[in-house]
Design a protein around this motif. Structure first.
Motif, PDB file in Angstrom:
ATOM      1  N   LEU A 129       0.905  -1.002  -0.120  1.00 53.33           N
ATOM      2  CA  LEU A 129      -0.253  -0.409   0.009  1.00 53.33           C
ATOM      3  C   LEU A 129       0.559   1.577   0.190  1.00 53.33           C
ATOM      4  N   PRO A 130       0.561   2.494  -0.248  1.00 53.94           N
ATOM      5  CA  PRO A 130       1.224   4.014  -0.229  1.00 53.94           C
ATOM      6  C   PRO A 130       0.658   4.089   0.554  1.00 53.94           C
ATOM      7  N   ASP A 131       1.925   4.722   0.964  1.00 52.01           N
ATOM      8  CA  ASP A 131       1.835   6.513   2.352  1.00 52.01           C
ATOM      9  C   ASP A 131       1.579   5.261   3.560  1.00 52.01           C
ATOM     10  N   THR A 132       2.545   3.828   3.546  1.00 51.34           N
ATOM     11  CA  THR A 132       1.857   3.207   4.783  1.00 51.34           C
ATOM     12  C   THR A 132       2.998   2.721   5.654  1.00 51.34           C
ATOM     13  N   ASP A 133       3.227   2.204   6.822  1.00 51.19           N
ATOM     14  CA  ASP A 133       4.865   1.556   7.833  1.00 51.19           C
ATOM     15  C   ASP A 133       4.415   0.575   8.191  1.00 51.19           C
ATOM     16  N   TYR A 134       5.313  -0.169   7.474  1.00 51.58           N
ATOM     17  CA  TYR A 134       5.568  -1.429   7.591  1.00 51.58           C
ATOM     18  C   TYR A 134       7.034  -2.028   8.835  1.00 51.58           C
ATOM     19  N   LEU A 135       5.943  -2.661   9.666  1.00 59.36           N
ATOM     20  CA  LEU A 135       7.201  -3.331  10.709  1.00 59.36           C
ATOM     21  C   LEU A 135       7.697  -4.634   9.924  1.00 59.36           C
ATOM     22  N   VAL A 136       8.982  -5.003  10.149  1.00 56.23           N
ATOM     23  CA  VAL A 136       9.809  -5.520   9.700  1.00 56.23           C
ATOM     24  C   VAL A 136      10.442  -6.286  10.876  1.00 56.23           C
ATOM     25  N   ILE A 137      10.403  -7.616  11.197  1.00 58.53           N
ATOM     26  CA  ILE A 137      11.168  -8.611  12.079  1.00 58.53           C
ATOM     27  C   ILE A 137      11.644  -9.589  11.269  1.00 58.53           C
ATOM     28  N   LEU A 138      13.144  -9.114  12.041  1.00 57.89           N
ATOM     29  CA  LEU A 138      13.993 -10.411  12.280  1.00 57.89           C
ATOM     30  C   LEU A 138      14.232 -11.673  13.291  1.00 57.89           C
ATOM     31  N   GLY A 139      13.788 -12.583  13.206  1.00 59.00           N
ATOM     32  CA  GLY A 139      14.107 -13.635  14.335  1.00 59.00           C
ATOM     33  C   GLY A 139      14.818 -15.121  13.872  1.00 59.00           C
ATOM     34  N   SER A 140      15.123 -14.734  15.015  1.00 54.20           N
ATOM     35  CA  SER A 140      16.689 -16.562  15.125  1.00 54.20           C
ATOM     36  C   SER A 140      16.049 -17.943  16.048  1.00 54.20           C
ATOM     37  N   ASP A 141      16.473 -19.078  15.602  1.00 58.02           N
ATOM     38  CA  ASP A 141      16.416 -20.234  16.964  1.00 58.02           C
ATOM     39  C   ASP A 141      17.942 -20.104  17.926  1.00 58.02           C
ATOM     40  N   HIS A 142      19.022 -19.032  17.020  1.00 54.45           N
ATOM     41  CA  HIS A 142      20.471 -18.821  17.428  1.00 54.45           C
ATOM     42  C   HIS A 142      19.635 -19.123  19.283  1.00 54.45           C
ATOM     43  N   LEU A 143      20.197 -19.602  20.092  1.00 56.16           N
ATOM     44  CA  LEU A 143      20.020 -19.316  21.358  1.00 56.16           C
ATOM     45  C   LEU A 143      21.118 -19.073  22.519  1.00 56.16           C
ATOM     46  N   PRO A 144      20.017 -17.700  23.081  1.00 60.50           N
ATOM     47  CA  PRO A 144      20.761 -16.111  23.414  1.00 60.50           C
ATOM     48  C   PRO A 144      22.132 -16.813  24.165  1.00 60.50           C
ATOM     49  N   GLN A 145      22.227 -17.957  25.015  1.00 62.27           N
ATOM     50  CA  GLN A 145      23.446 -17.984  25.485  1.00 62.27           C
ATOM     51  C   GLN A 145      24.641 -18.466  24.869  1.00 62.27           C
ATOM     52  N   TYR A 146      25.017 -18.448  23.998  1.00 64.00           N
ATOM     53  CA  TYR A 146      25.863 -18.722  22.892  1.00 64.00           C
ATOM     54  C   TYR A 146      26.014 -17.210  22.256  1.00 64.00           C
ATOM     55  N   GLY A 147      25.863 -15.903  22.795  1.00 64.16           N
ATOM     56  CA  GLY A 147      26.497 -14.505  21.986  1.00 64.16           C
ATOM     57  C   GLY A 147      25.560 -14.218  21.397  1.00 64.16           C
ATOM     58  N   PRO A 148      26.215 -13.344  20.234  1.00 62.85           N
ATOM     59  CA  PRO A 148      24.846 -12.257  19.432  1.00 62.85           C
ATOM     60  C   PRO A 148      24.540 -12.970  18.336  1.00 62.85           C
ATOM     61  N   CYS A 149      23.961 -12.479  17.591  1.00 60.53           N
ATOM     62  CA  CYS A 149      23.581 -13.303  16.057  1.00 60.53           C
ATOM     63  C   CYS A 149      23.729 -11.893  14.864  1.00 60.53           C
ATOM     64  N   GLU A 150      24.399 -11.454  14.768  1.00 60.75           N
ATOM     65  CA  GLU A 150      25.254 -10.385  14.042  1.00 60.75           C
ATOM     66  C   GLU A 150      24.649 -10.501  12.428  1.00 60.75           C
ATOM     67  N   PHE A 151      23.519  -9.602  12.043  1.00 56.82           N
ATOM     68  CA  PHE A 151      23.225  -9.564  10.253  1.00 56.82           C
ATOM     69  C   PHE A 151      23.653  -8.318   9.857  1.00 56.82           C
TER      70      PHE A 151
END
Length: 324
Positions: A129-151
């Motif tokens: 749609l024109p003139d509209t906000d969209y939300l983008v979500i990046l997700g990962s099944d990476h476990l937080p205890q193994y450190g950051p997941c860069e992108f």
């Protein structure tokens, strides 16, 4: 656009738990014509649709003024090492209507099948749609205890960029071309040289040389750019010879485009500098004669003064040959 984001700590939507980072997307605006966003996923579990993410990241983009449009969302995962083998990255897009809470979007747009890996991949969305906000979500099944997941994430496409048109793209010196830009809500053209108005979407250009313009426009909170070139050809095209043998082919000296210059003065001289032809306006082309007598074969020197009222054009000189 920041006014649409309401501060909330946790929102439960169906069976989805949205974390605090969801409401911070106003600080993460994704723009075309930029280097995009380089960051790390954070520990904020989310389950929604095909999502079951231990780490997530949220950003938004805004579409331009045109009706509909396409976008490409390019994601390049970086360091997402997880010794358990959970290292996939995936994406989803949500529409945010005016005043909508980003933690409670109205429309979920599936992107792919929630699969991803540590190589670059591109999600293509159509008919936004024109003139509209969209939300983008990046997700990962990476476990937080193994450190950051860069992108890295970038966006492009007709829905988030400016398009331009030049008509005609080729003009003769002294001619005018119409520039036009689409999809933004404000415009600035540079350089302003030869333009009727550098701050509108459709200025006219009457250039004296080939020139490339850059138009800057605003789409949401983003500044985007596009180029447009006006090519300037010669004001006239002068044929280099004539064959006045009455066969109906090249019997007269052709100067293409000279009819646009009513005050043009055309003079032709022989090799000794004697005037053999002169005309104002060139209504009757030269037929290779002087005072009704045929001239001998050879090279003749010409001077054409166009005397344009719109643009300064220096005299055009050269050689025209009489052939038999």
């Amino acid at each position: 656009m920041k006014s649409i984001f309401t501060f909330l700590t946790l929102i439960l939507v169906g069976n989805a738990m949205w974390s605090q980072s969801c409401v911070e997307v106003a600080d993460n605006v994704l723009c075309a014509d930029s280097e995009g966003i380089s960051d790390s996923l954070v520990s904020s579990p989310l389950a929604f649709g095909c999502f079951n993410s231990q780490m997530t990241y949220y950003t938004t983009f805004h579409t331009g003024q045109n009706i509909g449009g396409n976008v490409n969302i390019t994601v390049t995962p970086g360091d997402c090492d997880d010794f358990t083998g959970n290292n996939q990255v995936f994406t989803a897009v949500f529409r945010l209507d005016p005043g909508a809470d980003p933690c409670n979007p109205l429309e979920y747009i599936p992107v792919g099948n929630c699969d991803g890996d540590n190589v670059q991949y591109v999600h293509q969305l159509s008919n936004l749609l024109p003139d509209t906000d969209y939300l983008v979500i990046l997700g990962s099944d990476h476990l937080p205890q193994y450190g950051p997941c860069e992108f890295d994430i970038q966006i492009s496409g007709t829905a988030v960029d400016i398009s331009t048109n030049v008509s005609p793209f080729l003009v003769y010196l002294g001619g005018t071309s119409q520039l036009e830009a689409y999809n933004a809500n404000s415009y600035t053209w540079t350089p302003a040289e030869y333009l009727s108005d550098p701050n509108i979407s459709n200025p006219e250009s009457t250039p004296e040389r080939t020139i490339e313009y850059t138009v800057q426009g605003d789409i949401g909170e983003c500044t985007v750019y596009a180029n447009a070139t006006v090519t300037v050809g010669p004001p006239i095209i002068v044929y280099t010879g004539l064959t006045p043998n009455s066969d109906g082919i090249n019997d007269e000296w052709v100067i293409q485009g000279v009819e646009r210059f009513e005050s043009a003065i055309v003079t032709v001289y022989d090799r000794w500098g004697q005037l053999v032809f002169k005309s104002t306006g060139y209504a009757k082309p030269w037929d290779g004669t002087n005072k009704g007598k045929s001239l001998p074969m050879g090279a003749y020197y010409y001077v054409i003064e166009l005397n344009s009222l719109e643009v300064e054009i220096p005299p055009i000189t050269g050689v025209v040959s009489i052939l038999k």
